[in-house]
Design an enzyme around this catalytic site. Sequence first.
Site, PDB file in Angstrom:
ATOM      1  N   ASP A 213      24.855  48.821  37.649  1.00  0.00           N
ATOM      2  CA  ASP A 213      25.899  47.837  37.912  1.00  0.00           C
ATOM      3  C   ASP A 213      27.137  48.572  38.432  1.00  0.00           C
ATOM      4  O   ASP A 213      27.496  49.642  37.921  1.00  0.00           O
ATOM      5  CB  ASP A 213      26.212  47.104  36.600  1.00  0.00           C
ATOM      6  CG  ASP A 213      27.323  46.090  36.743  1.00  0.00           C
ATOM      7  OD1 ASP A 213      27.013  44.910  36.943  1.00  0.00           O
ATOM      8  OD2 ASP A 213      28.505  46.483  36.657  1.00  0.00           O
ATOM      9  N   ASN A 221      36.732  43.429  45.287  1.00  0.00           N
ATOM     10  CA  ASN A 221      36.892  42.163  46.004  1.00  0.00           C
ATOM     11  C   ASN A 221      38.332  41.672  45.995  1.00  0.00           C
ATOM     12  O   ASN A 221      38.854  41.191  47.007  1.00  0.00           O
ATOM     13  CB  ASN A 221      35.981  41.097  45.386  1.00  0.00           C
ATOM     14  CG  ASN A 221      34.523  41.284  45.765  1.00  0.00           C
ATOM     15  OD1 ASN A 221      34.201  41.726  46.870  1.00  0.00           O
ATOM     16  ND2 ASN A 221      33.626  40.957  44.849  1.00  0.00           N
ATOM     17  N   ASP A 230      31.154  43.185  50.294  1.00  0.00           N
ATOM     18  CA  ASP A 230      29.827  43.088  50.910  1.00  0.00           C
ATOM     19  C   ASP A 230      29.425  44.414  51.545  1.00  0.00           C
ATOM     20  O   ASP A 230      28.263  44.831  51.476  1.00  0.00           O
ATOM     21  CB  ASP A 230      29.814  41.991  51.972  1.00  0.00           C
ATOM     22  CG  ASP A 230      29.819  40.588  51.368  1.00  0.00           C
ATOM     23  OD1 ASP A 230      29.646  40.473  50.130  1.00  0.00           O
ATOM     24  OD2 ASP A 230      30.013  39.620  52.129  1.00  0.00           O
ATOM     25  N   GLU A 256      26.466  42.299  41.618  1.00  0.00           N
ATOM     26  CA  GLU A 256      26.590  43.740  41.861  1.00  0.00           C
ATOM     27  C   GLU A 256      25.588  44.557  41.066  1.00  0.00           C
ATOM     28  O   GLU A 256      25.748  45.764  40.881  1.00  0.00           O
ATOM     29  CB  GLU A 256      28.017  44.209  41.532  1.00  0.00           C
ATOM     30  CG  GLU A 256      28.439  44.061  40.079  1.00  0.00           C
ATOM     31  CD  GLU A 256      29.101  42.732  39.777  1.00  0.00           C
ATOM     32  OE1 GLU A 256      29.898  42.689  38.835  1.00  0.00           O
ATOM     33  OE2 GLU A 256      28.829  41.737  40.487  1.00  0.00           O
TER      34      GLU A 256
END
Length: 340
Positions: A213, A221, A230, A256
Amino acid sequence: MSDKRYLSADELLEKIFFYMEQLFSEKDLSETIMLLTDLGKTLTNSDRASFWFWDQKRHEAWTLAALDIGKIIVPESSGLIGASLLENKVIIVNNPYEDPRFNSDVDKYSGYVSKSILTMPVTNSDGIVIGAYQAINKLDADGNDIPFTNEDTKRLSLAAAFCGRALESYLLYEEAHEDALTGLKNRRGLYSHYEKYIAPTLSSRKASLIICDIDHFKKVNDTYGHNAGDLVLKKLADLLTKQIGIDDGVFRWGGEEFIILLPGKSVSEAAEFAEHCRQLIEQRTFIYDQYDISVTMSFGVCELDRALTTEENVEKADARLYFAKNTGRNKVVSVLPADE
């Protein structure tokens, strides 16, 4: 009876039946291609053979199996392999060092001397080139080097056809279970891959699962925007994919989170692999517009238990990931305190 001679029709048929029997019981793509590569080597009575996959996205060709030597990656336009791929034609060269298309770098690297080469494009059921088959150094009954002929082309085409169908089946399977953003297999792909390739082998060999993770991904973000997030996901997917073997699998589990399946690896070997990936990621910088973005990842590792379901094995690894996230992040956990 020496193997270094041309096979009679009866012996050839016997060999084909032998390889087909082995193929029906084989589940790993790399072992399947190795068997088919060895079949081509036998059919042409050559010293070496290799099967090359054409990765058109990366504009590369690389060996799924190269007998006697390791994995080799070359540009798609390189050497006789490139010529066969791009021109979709069979190439016989019995004096390679005098042919300007021949790339001698592999020989220089390995110390091997190529004296005769037969290269054949491998196509899917629609006739589209997806790879190439190559046999090197044809031998006579006494083990002496002799030229390849059109008869060898006919024989090699049998192995090339089987290679094409095996690879096409694999590629179609991959495409049907693909995550649109990263190109990795998705959650559905994980379940299918697990049931088809992993579960049937757990009684005879070990396998391990890694769930990982991105640490503080929301911050990426929020700081740089979702397009930057992305990009990080795609770059990490590519990085992880480059680390695994052909029988391994990388999956986007969701958000993620990624899962890596490692057949044939114990939990300690998988933890070592995870640590290698963790260090690579920690050292990597991802460039988005004018920003340099750095991230870390946490890893949970477990050895697969054939008595557990796919979900239960994932939960087992996820418990270790949860511990890694709650004890500082950017680490690999393969054993929980309660297990020690």
